[in-house]
Structures are given as structure tokens and as C-alpha cells.
Scaffold this active site. Structure first.
Site, PDB file in Angstrom:
ATOM      1  N   HIS A   7       0.831  -1.208   0.000  1.00 13.18           N
ATOM      2  CA  HIS A   7       0.000   0.000   0.000  1.00 13.18           C
ATOM      3  C   HIS A   7       0.861   1.251   0.000  1.00 13.18           C
ATOM      4  O   HIS A   7       2.046   1.210   0.336  1.00 13.18           O
ATOM      5  CB  HIS A   7      -0.973   0.037   1.191  1.00 13.18           C
ATOM      6  CG  HIS A   7      -0.320   0.036   2.540  1.00 13.18           C
ATOM      7  ND1 HIS A   7      -0.065  -1.115   3.237  1.00 13.18           N
ATOM      8  CD2 HIS A   7       0.109   1.046   3.329  1.00 13.18           C
ATOM      9  CE1 HIS A   7       0.491  -0.819   4.405  1.00 13.18           C
ATOM     10  NE2 HIS A   7       0.627   0.502   4.490  1.00 13.18           N
ATOM     11  N   HIS A  79       3.997   7.068   3.770  1.00 14.57           N
ATOM     12  CA  HIS A  79       4.944   5.958   3.605  1.00 14.57           C
ATOM     13  C   HIS A  79       4.511   5.015   2.481  1.00 14.57           C
ATOM     14  O   HIS A  79       3.362   5.050   2.039  1.00 14.57           O
ATOM     15  CB  HIS A  79       5.152   5.177   4.909  1.00 14.57           C
ATOM     16  CG  HIS A  79       3.935   4.461   5.442  1.00 14.57           C
ATOM     17  ND1 HIS A  79       3.080   5.021   6.352  1.00 14.57           N
ATOM     18  CD2 HIS A  79       3.450   3.226   5.204  1.00 14.57           C
ATOM     19  CE1 HIS A  79       2.130   4.156   6.660  1.00 14.57           C
ATOM     20  NE2 HIS A  79       2.322   3.048   5.966  1.00 14.57           N
ATOM     21  N   GLU A 130       7.689   1.006   5.033  1.00 14.30           N
ATOM     22  CA  GLU A 130       7.145  -0.032   5.905  1.00 14.30           C
ATOM     23  C   GLU A 130       7.367  -1.367   5.208  1.00 14.30           C
ATOM     24  O   GLU A 130       7.175  -1.471   3.997  1.00 14.30           O
ATOM     25  CB  GLU A 130       5.647   0.216   6.118  1.00 14.30           C
ATOM     26  CG  GLU A 130       4.960  -0.816   7.012  1.00 14.30           C
ATOM     27  CD  GLU A 130       3.477  -0.527   7.203  1.00 14.30           C
ATOM     28  OE1 GLU A 130       2.875   0.204   6.398  1.00 14.30           O
ATOM     29  OE2 GLU A 130       2.913  -1.061   8.190  1.00 14.30           O
TER      30      GLU A 130
HETATM   31 CO    CO Z   1       1.210   1.288   6.300  1.00 10.28          CO
END
Ligand code: CO
Length: 134
Positions: A7, A79, A130
């Protein structure tokens, strides 16, 4: 080692407005808002054919997203999340390459119930990364 883009997370000052733009203007399928007190955010998931966008609104006073919005009041990309098969192996490899892992270096449970780690933005061209085991 690196897998799919899981994502892209976007910090937003107003979740309703942001979700409406994706839903009504872009025609995307968006979820109901979900409070994640452990992460200091309320999240709306935007489903795309090949990935997903997470709209993050701060929840609580010590939300990391609140800090971000003080620096970027209109919101912005927060992020990128990449999938890895084995998060501990990924962490050890990255540390051996001199990459800084944030926090105590131990995976935490992320927004999808999977182990996650964050990597220092200064080691990735100013982008917070991440990693999610998936
Ligand atoms: Co995230």
C-alpha cells in the site's frame, strides 16, 4: 527480497473529505473508517486493482501522523509499504547493509494484523518505508 507494493499511505487532515475525493471523483471503492488506537490513526482503505491506498487521519495527541501534518498541513504521502516473505530475515539483511530500522527493531502488528517494521526515511531518499510480512 522485496515483494509487491502492499500500500501507499497518505496522511490527511480530514478523512471524510479525502475519502469522498477518492470515492466520488475517482470512482474508487473505499472502506468505512477504522480506528486503530494502537497506531494513533483512523484509516480508510482505498482498493485499487493492483494495490491499495491507506488514508490516515491522526487519532489521539501523540499520533505520529499529527506530527507529519504539522509539517505538511494539506496532507501528503506518508509511507510506502512493501511485502516481504520473512520479516526477520529482511530486517537482518537490511541491518547488515547499514539500513536503520526504526524503534526497537522488533516487528509490531500492523494495520492488517501482520508483522511490520519501519525503515529510516534518510536511508531511502526521504521516503518512510514499511515492510509487511505477507
Ligand atoms: Co502502512
Amino acid at each position: 527480497m522485496i515483494g509487491r507494493l502492499n500500500h501507499v499511505a497518505v496522511a490527511v487532515p480530514d478523512l471524510e473529505t479525502a475519502a469522498a475525493a477518492y470515492r466520488d471523483a475517482l470512482g474508487a471503492r473505499v472502506s468505512e473508517p477504522k480506528a486503530e488506537p494502537g497506531h494513533g490513526v483512523t484509516v480508510v482503505f482505498v482498493d485499487l486493482p493492483n494495490s491499495r491506498i491507506e488514508l490516515l487521519e491522526p487519532l489521539g495527541d501523540d499520533s505520529p501522523v499529527a506530527d507529519f501534518l504539522r509539517r505538511h498541513p494539506a496532507g501528503g504521502m506518508h509511507h510506502l509499504c512493501y511485502q516481504v516473505n520473512d520479516i526477520l530475515a529482511a530486517r537482518d539483511r537490511l541491518k547488515a547493509k547499514g539500513i536503520r530500522v526504526l524503534g526497537d527493531g522488533e516487528p509490531k502488528t500492523g494495520a492488517h494484523g501482520k508483522p511490520v517494521l519501519f525503515l529510516h526515511p534518510k536511508d531511502f531518499s526521504g521516503t518512510l518505508i514499511e515492510l509487511e510480512e505477507a
